[in-house]
Design an enzyme around this catalytic site. Structure first.
Site, PDB file in Angstrom:
ATOM      1  CG  HIS A   1      43.441  -2.672 -23.915  1.00 24.52           C
ATOM      2  ND1 HIS A   1      42.269  -3.396 -23.898  1.00 24.52           N
ATOM      3  CD2 HIS A   1      43.576  -2.143 -22.671  1.00 24.52           C
ATOM      4  CE1 HIS A   1      41.715  -3.296 -22.707  1.00 24.52           C
ATOM      5  NE2 HIS A   1      42.480  -2.549 -21.952  1.00 24.52           N
ATOM      6  CB  CYS A   2      47.380  -4.643 -29.152  1.00 28.72           C
ATOM      7  SG  CYS A   2      46.308  -6.034 -29.549  1.00 28.72           S
ATOM      8  CB  THR A   3      49.433  -0.869 -25.479  1.00 23.48           C
ATOM      9  OG1 THR A   3      48.652  -1.108 -24.302  1.00 23.48           O
ATOM     10  CG2 THR A   3      48.562  -0.312 -26.582  1.00 23.48           C
TER      11      THR A   3
END
Length: 161
Positions: A118-120
């Site tokens: 999740h883009c983390t």
């Protein structure tokens, strides 16, 4: 000097067999029919949202989130991110079942979740977690949806044990 990505109606001044003249910049970059259905859909969405009580909706979404988080803890899932007053999004993991396997199992029960970083990636690397499962609640979700998720996760744990 920018060339259009698409060619078509609305961007052309004149067409002949040996030459096509485009409109001046920036008008030649707007080829094709405008997104009329998108504008109509946006209008309908705005009309729908205006019928909602924002405070009531936020309370309902918070209740769904809390119900899911309580059930996840009872089922021995670990919630990632427990800040107060968080959004109606729940990220979680299980110590013995990979998040992508969880998401695939839930998908087989017609339950839509996302699994991944999740883009983390940096945060997940720091936490030593390969990915999470993410449930995102919205206006159309109900307590029955939460119960279906928890029931499916309970069944999945039996399947994987």
């Amino acid at each position: 000097k920018i060339r259009p990505l698409n060619f078509g109606g609305g961007a052309v001044r004149h067409v002949a067999f040996d030459e096509t003249l485009l409109l001046d910049y920036p008008y030649h970059l707007e080829a094709g029919t405008q997104n009329i259905s998108g504008v109509i859909g946006l209008s309908a969405a705005i009309d729908f949202i205006e019928t909602l009580s924002v405070d009531s909706l936020l309370n309902e979404l918070s209740d769904l989130r809390l119900r899911l988080e309580t059930g996840l803890k009872q089922e021995e899932f670990r919630i990632i991110g427990e800040a107060p007053e968080k959004s109606p999004i729940v990220s979680f993991i299980h110590d013995h079942i990979h998040p992508h396997d969880i998401a695939t199992f839930l998908a087989s029960k017609n339950i839509a979740v996302r699994a991944g970083h999740h883009c983390t990636q940096t945060l997940l690397d720091y936490l030593g977690i390969p990915a999470t499962v993410r449930v995102s609640f919205s206006v159309y979700n109900t307590q029955e949806d939460v119960d279906r998720i928890l029931e499916a996760l309970h069944d999945m744990k039996k399947f994987w044990s």
